[in-house]
Design a protein around this motif. Structure first.
Motif, PDB file in Angstrom:
ATOM      1  N   ASP A  83     -33.133 -78.973   2.383  1.00  0.00           N
ATOM      2  CA  ASP A  83     -33.705 -79.594   1.192  1.00  0.00           C
ATOM      3  C   ASP A  83     -34.604 -80.773   1.547  1.00  0.00           C
ATOM      4  O   ASP A  83     -35.650 -80.984   0.934  1.00  0.00           O
ATOM      5  CB  ASP A  83     -32.560 -80.074   0.288  1.00  0.00           C
ATOM      6  CG  ASP A  83     -32.868 -79.800  -1.160  1.00  0.00           C
ATOM      7  OD1 ASP A  83     -33.859 -79.104  -1.416  1.00  0.00           O
ATOM      8  OD2 ASP A  83     -32.138 -80.283  -2.020  1.00  0.00           O
ATOM      9  N   ASN A  99     -40.362 -80.620  -0.846  1.00  0.00           N
ATOM     10  CA  ASN A  99     -40.694 -81.582  -1.894  1.00  0.00           C
ATOM     11  C   ASN A  99     -39.546 -81.585  -2.900  1.00  0.00           C
ATOM     12  O   ASN A  99     -39.303 -80.596  -3.581  1.00  0.00           O
ATOM     13  CB  ASN A  99     -42.006 -81.154  -2.567  1.00  0.00           C
ATOM     14  CG  ASN A  99     -42.454 -82.167  -3.603  1.00  0.00           C
ATOM     15  OD1 ASN A  99     -41.642 -82.921  -4.142  1.00  0.00           O
ATOM     16  ND2 ASN A  99     -43.748 -82.181  -3.872  1.00  0.00           N
ATOM     17  N   MET A 100     -38.857 -82.717  -2.960  1.00  0.00           N
ATOM     18  CA  MET A 100     -37.642 -82.774  -3.776  1.00  0.00           C
ATOM     19  C   MET A 100     -37.929 -82.702  -5.270  1.00  0.00           C
ATOM     20  O   MET A 100     -37.013 -82.641  -6.087  1.00  0.00           O
ATOM     21  CB  MET A 100     -36.853 -84.049  -3.459  1.00  0.00           C
ATOM     22  CG  MET A 100     -36.334 -84.106  -2.039  1.00  0.00           C
ATOM     23  SD  MET A 100     -35.044 -82.883  -1.724  1.00  0.00           S
ATOM     24  CE  MET A 100     -33.602 -83.770  -2.289  1.00  0.00           C
ATOM     25  N   TYR A 129     -39.300 -80.285  -6.657  1.00  0.00           N
ATOM     26  CA  TYR A 129     -39.169 -78.889  -7.066  1.00  0.00           C
ATOM     27  C   TYR A 129     -37.719 -78.444  -6.954  1.00  0.00           C
ATOM     28  O   TYR A 129     -36.985 -78.899  -6.084  1.00  0.00           O
ATOM     29  CB  TYR A 129     -40.019 -77.984  -6.168  1.00  0.00           C
ATOM     30  CG  TYR A 129     -41.507 -78.183  -6.321  1.00  0.00           C
ATOM     31  CD1 TYR A 129     -42.164 -77.703  -7.447  1.00  0.00           C
ATOM     32  CD2 TYR A 129     -42.248 -78.829  -5.343  1.00  0.00           C
ATOM     33  CE1 TYR A 129     -43.532 -77.874  -7.587  1.00  0.00           C
ATOM     34  CE2 TYR A 129     -43.613 -79.004  -5.482  1.00  0.00           C
ATOM     35  CZ  TYR A 129     -44.250 -78.520  -6.603  1.00  0.00           C
ATOM     36  OH  TYR A 129     -45.604 -78.693  -6.750  1.00  0.00           O
ATOM     37  N   TYR A 179     -26.994 -76.853  -4.683  1.00  0.00           N
ATOM     38  CA  TYR A 179     -26.328 -76.064  -3.654  1.00  0.00           C
ATOM     39  C   TYR A 179     -26.119 -76.897  -2.394  1.00  0.00           C
ATOM     40  O   TYR A 179     -25.597 -76.410  -1.400  1.00  0.00           O
ATOM     41  CB  TYR A 179     -27.122 -74.800  -3.330  1.00  0.00           C
ATOM     42  CG  TYR A 179     -28.473 -75.102  -2.745  1.00  0.00           C
ATOM     43  CD1 TYR A 179     -28.640 -75.243  -1.375  1.00  0.00           C
ATOM     44  CD2 TYR A 179     -29.566 -75.311  -3.571  1.00  0.00           C
ATOM     45  CE1 TYR A 179     -29.858 -75.569  -0.841  1.00  0.00           C
ATOM     46  CE2 TYR A 179     -30.790 -75.635  -3.050  1.00  0.00           C
ATOM     47  CZ  TYR A 179     -30.934 -75.767  -1.682  1.00  0.00           C
ATOM     48  OH  TYR A 179     -32.143 -76.104  -1.156  1.00  0.00           O
ATOM     49  N   GLU A 180     -26.523 -78.143  -2.444  1.00  0.00           N
ATOM     50  CA  GLU A 180     -26.201 -79.079  -1.363  1.00  0.00           C
ATOM     51  C   GLU A 180     -25.441 -80.245  -1.990  1.00  0.00           C
ATOM     52  O   GLU A 180     -25.841 -80.758  -3.040  1.00  0.00           O
ATOM     53  CB  GLU A 180     -27.461 -79.590  -0.666  1.00  0.00           C
ATOM     54  CG  GLU A 180     -28.108 -78.550   0.222  1.00  0.00           C
ATOM     55  CD  GLU A 180     -29.102 -79.144   1.214  1.00  0.00           C
ATOM     56  OE1 GLU A 180     -29.406 -78.481   2.202  1.00  0.00           O
ATOM     57  OE2 GLU A 180     -29.573 -80.278   0.987  1.00  0.00           O
ATOM     58  N   LYS A 194     -29.227 -83.117  -5.349  1.00  0.00           N
ATOM     59  CA  LYS A 194     -30.469 -83.274  -6.109  1.00  0.00           C
ATOM     60  C   LYS A 194     -30.217 -83.730  -7.533  1.00  0.00           C
ATOM     61  O   LYS A 194     -30.906 -84.599  -8.054  1.00  0.00           O
ATOM     62  CB  LYS A 194     -31.245 -81.951  -6.107  1.00  0.00           C
ATOM     63  CG  LYS A 194     -32.584 -82.043  -6.808  1.00  0.00           C
ATOM     64  CD  LYS A 194     -33.422 -80.796  -6.598  1.00  0.00           C
ATOM     65  CE  LYS A 194     -34.051 -80.766  -5.234  1.00  0.00           C
ATOM     66  NZ  LYS A 194     -34.965 -79.642  -5.029  1.00  0.00           N
TER      67      LYS A 194
END
Lengths: 379, 455
Positions: free
Chosen positions: A72, A76-77, A79, B158-159, B176
């Motif tokens: 990750d 580009n975080m 997205y 998923y992380e 995230k």
């Protein structure tokens, strides 16, 4: 006084020199702060075969990290993205080698991609959607060293068009970026379609129309660097039939019955007169699949509207839309190809035509089952 | 010359300042290893935690507060593979977009504890039944195709940052989207599909659409009305408040241990909001109620049982032959009386109790067959609340024309009604949260009883 000042200054300078020389004089390098990383692959790992293939074919040969386990932080975080499936990662790993690395190796020699190839290939399962523009990212080349391939989970190995559009073309497109980020291409290229680039609305344009403006794809019409990469990538991966179709559409005239601005209008390259009454007020536009083409002995082709006849029962005659935009799209596309051809030859020693021939030969003849064996049959 | 003098002074000062960083007055290292090594140790530790003792875990997975939580089972292997199993409607929709019932799905993919800014549990290859919540495709899918996608999907992670391990429980945070995720260790012998089937069946038993309102009751008896329980997007407002302006929604998940909200829910103990309770985890009790783990005086139940029995929106049906004690005798005598009167028989060995708005009364309904004809008879009664968990069925001698005939001609029916009217029944529900089946037991003898099911 003057002498005293000189003396004091000399003393101070001596002090500076002494400090400078003595500082850290007995520093020594201790053990590394980084832990020892065991580079041995674990034969018990579920991914051992693929990892071994990647090590032997990418890392050891090209110093390239083929990342199929998505990171990750490497994206580009902004997205929402997902990793690639393991199975599709295997397919793309062997195909990337076969269609990209081995093709360049054949044409440009074994050292070319060792020197200029990317150092990281990062697989991403989903596309990156841009909701404001209604577009999606399918590939990225970052800093000349990293290529990200998106939409890996949508791969359909049996759909050649799709594989070509989303993966094979993307590979060559992104590599073209890597090359021109190292050595710029002639600025002459940027002038050929300078007035037609539109970075904000390219996605609303129509394929045939941008072809007639001298672009190989709508994305090519977004900006000159993308145009350059698209020109090379499409020339390399498109089949003869697909490439000739682009050139054919580029030669056409296009018109729209719509009064909307060009981005929302639908353009046509065929028209007819309603009831065969030749009157500008009676013009109707039609699609290609609505046109019957009848070759004549003299080499000309008569065209008729498939769906209707006039009031007398006669076929309705179809005409090509006149090319009035003042741009010879085909000529411009070929000029762009020629610039890319010359640049690749002069700056990189790569024969674009030979590369195209090699890629065409490979992409039309690969056997995925055989290619997969490079991974699955690893002991 | 002055210039040389000044430069020399400045140089000396600069060197003195910078040289301090190299002086040998540093303290000894606080840690015996470098930060990178310590982070690797933590990674190895979490890797061991996940794979040891069979490596089987239950994950309570949340996406956004607009979706319920989902239970997943995960079995971590040392070879880097993880088998992820779940049962929900989104798994069904992987293969059938129009599916509306949950399906079981199980697939093996890859996992790894990586070192980011800290240890991170990464499911780093795509699993069809798990990563679907992180896929960016629109939900529901857009008609326009790719050009209309917004790129959010369910907005699941998923992380996960590994925050804490305590008592075979892992506390994680989505990297995230930041949702709190809990993983609980399970016995390795658990069979995934059986477990997930049980979880879904349990979830179905928690809330029932026929009981539209449930209540969270604070220690001072202030109650919060909870609706939409079955959706697990619970709507909640204070009973003494305004449901229009004060209703809030909360995402929840049901696990074998009970119900957990996605985030702590703050419930004020009074209208002035001077004191409050933060509640999140409710543990299922043997009586079906839920007891808050953060404060065991906060309860989650349906309404008072006698209120439900006397509720005008409910219809109850006696379980066929679901009676005992004196009632058995009364019904036998009633049947004999019917036969003696006109050879009538009871069509069904059960009765309905429901409220009929047109008559503005409860009715006790039974069906008879006589002379080749079927007829339905409605006796009118009141359902009287004796206490919170006790009721009486008080017949007033009224009924429709059919019922009146039998009431006048069959003495045993009158006796039956008199018996019911004089008997106080204690209500014993199958669940205090979802009392869809109740056993009414005579407070006089504790034997006479009938079982009713909510229709």
């Amino acid at each position: 006084m003057k002498k005293l000042n000189i003396f004091v200054s000399m003393l101070l300078l001596l002090a500076v020199a002494t400090f400078t020389l003595s500082s850290c004089s007995d520093d020594k390098l201790g053990e590394t702060i980084f832990p020892d990383i065991d580079e041995t692959l674990d034969p018990n790992s579920m991914t051992y075969k693929l990892d071994k293939f990647l090590r032997e074919n990418y890392l050891n040969v090209y110093n390239l990290d083929f990342r199929y386990k998505m990171q990750d932080v490497g994206t580009n975080m902004n997205y929402n993205l997902v990793p690639a499936t393991y199975e599709n990662s295997i397919d793309l790993a062997v195909l990337t080698k076969f269609l990209w690395f081995d093709a360049y190796k054949e044409v440009a020699g074994p050292d070319f991609l060792k020197l200029y190839g990317p150092r990281i290939i990062h697989l991403i399962g989903s596309p990156a959607y841009n909701p404001t523009s209604g577009t999606e990212i399918v590939g990225l080349a970052e800093g000349g060293i990293k290529v990200s391939l998106f939409k890996v989970n949508a791969m359909d190995i049996t759909d050649f068009e799709m594989m070509n559009e989303y993966y094979f073309k993307t590979m060559h497109h992104e590599f073209a970026h890597i090359l021109h980020q190292r050595k710029t291409y002639p600025s002459e290229f940027n002038l050929l379609s300078a007035s037609k680039y539109d970075g904000n609305n390219w996605q609303d344009r129509q394929d045939g129309v941008v072809n007639s403006w001298g672009f190989v794809t709508t994305y090519a019409s977004s900006e000159n660097r993308e145009d350059f990469a698209e020109t090379i990538a499409n020339f390399v991966v498109k089949t003869d039939a697909q490439w000739n179709r682009i050139l054919e559409l580029a030669s056409r005239g296009w018109a729209t019955p719509s009064s909307e601005d060009e981005f929302n209008a639908e353009y046509f390259c065929y028209y007819y007169y309603k009831n065969n009454e030749v009157d500008p007020e009676k013009i109707e536009y039609c699609y290609e699949d609505q046109v019957i083409k009848v070759p004549q002995e003299d080499g000309t082709v008569l065209m008729y509207f498939r769906n209707d006849t006039d009031s007398s029962g006669n076929r309705i005659v179809v005409y090509n839309v006149e090319d009035t935009d003042g741009i010879d799209g085909k000529e411009i596309i070929l000029k762009k190809v020629q610039i890319a051809r010359q640049w690749l030859a002069d700056e990189w020693g790569v024969d674009l035509d030979a590369l195209r021939a090699e890629v065409q030969k490979r992409q039309l003849n690969y056997d995925i089952t055989e290619l997969r064996k490079q991974v699955t049959e690893i002991q | 010359m002055n210039k040389l003098y000044h430069i020399s002074v400045l140089l000396l000062m600069a060197v003195l300042m910078f040289s301090t960083s190299c002086l040998k007055t540093e303290e000894d290292d606080i840690f015996d290893k470098s930060a990178a090594s310590r982070l690797d140790d933590v990674r190895d530790s979490y890797t061991n935690i996940l794979t040891e003792k069979g490596g089987k875990w239950q994950m309570e997975y949340f996406t956004t507060d607009e979706e319920p939580g989902y239970v997943y089972l995960m079995t971590f292997q040392k070879d880097g593979s993880v088998t992820i199993s779940g049962k929900n409607v989104w798994i069904s929709r992987v293969d059938d977009v129009s599916a509306i019932t949950p399906s079981f799905g199980s697939e093996t993919s890859l996992w790894e504890v990586i070192t980011d800014n800290g240890p991170v549990l990464s499911f780093n290859s795509y699993n069809r039944f798990f990563h679907l919540f992180a896929d960016p495709e629109d939900i529901p899918s857009t008609d326009e195709g790719d050009t209309d996608e917004q790129g959010y999907g369910h907005s699941g992670d998923y992380e996960f940052d590994l925050m804490k391990y305590s008592g075979d429980t892992l506390y994680l945070e989505g990297k995230k989207h930041g949702n709190n995720i809990i993983m609980t260790r399970l016995e390795p012998s658990i069979e995934d599909q059986t477990y997930m089937d049980d979880v879904v069946a349990l979830a179905d038993s928690f809330f029932n659409a026929k009981i539209p309102q449930t209540f969270i009751t604070l220690p001072n008896d202030r109650r919060f009305v909870v609706t939409n329980g079955a959706s697990l997007i619970l709507s909640m407002y204070p009973e003494d408040g305004d449901w229009v302006s004060q209703t809030e929604t909360y995402s929840a998940i049901i696990t074998p241990s009970g119900l957990n909200f996605m985030n702590p829910v703050r419930l004020y103990a009074d209208k002035d909001s001077t004191s409050y309770y933060d509640v999140q985890h409710f543990v299922r009790q043997a009586d079906g109620s839920l007891l808050c783990r953060e404060n065991n005086q906060v309860k989650f139940t349906a309404d008072t049982l006698s209120k439900i029995m006397a509720g005008q929106s409910f219809k109850w049906r006696m379980v066929e032959n679901g009676y005992a004690g004196d009632l058995e005798d009364f019904i036998s005598i009633f049947e004999a009386g019917l036969k003696a009167y006109n050879k009538a028989t009871l069509r069904y060995k059960y009765f309905d109790i429901s409220y009929v708005a047109a008559q503005e009364t409860f009715t006790f309904t039974f069906a008879v067959r006589a002379n080749g004809r079927n007829s339905t008879c409605n006796l009118y009664l009141d359902v009287e609340r004796v206490s919170d968990n006790q009721v009486r069925f008080v017949f007033n001698g009224e009924g429709d024309s059919n019922a009146k005939v039998y009431l006048q001609r069959v003495e045993a029916l009158q006796d039956f009604c008199n018996y019911l009217s004089s008997t106080t029944f204690e209500i014993r529900p199958n669940s205090l949260l979802s009392p869809t089946e109740v056993r009414l037991v005579s407070a006089d003898d504790d034997v006479t009883a009938l079982t009713l099911i909510l229709q």
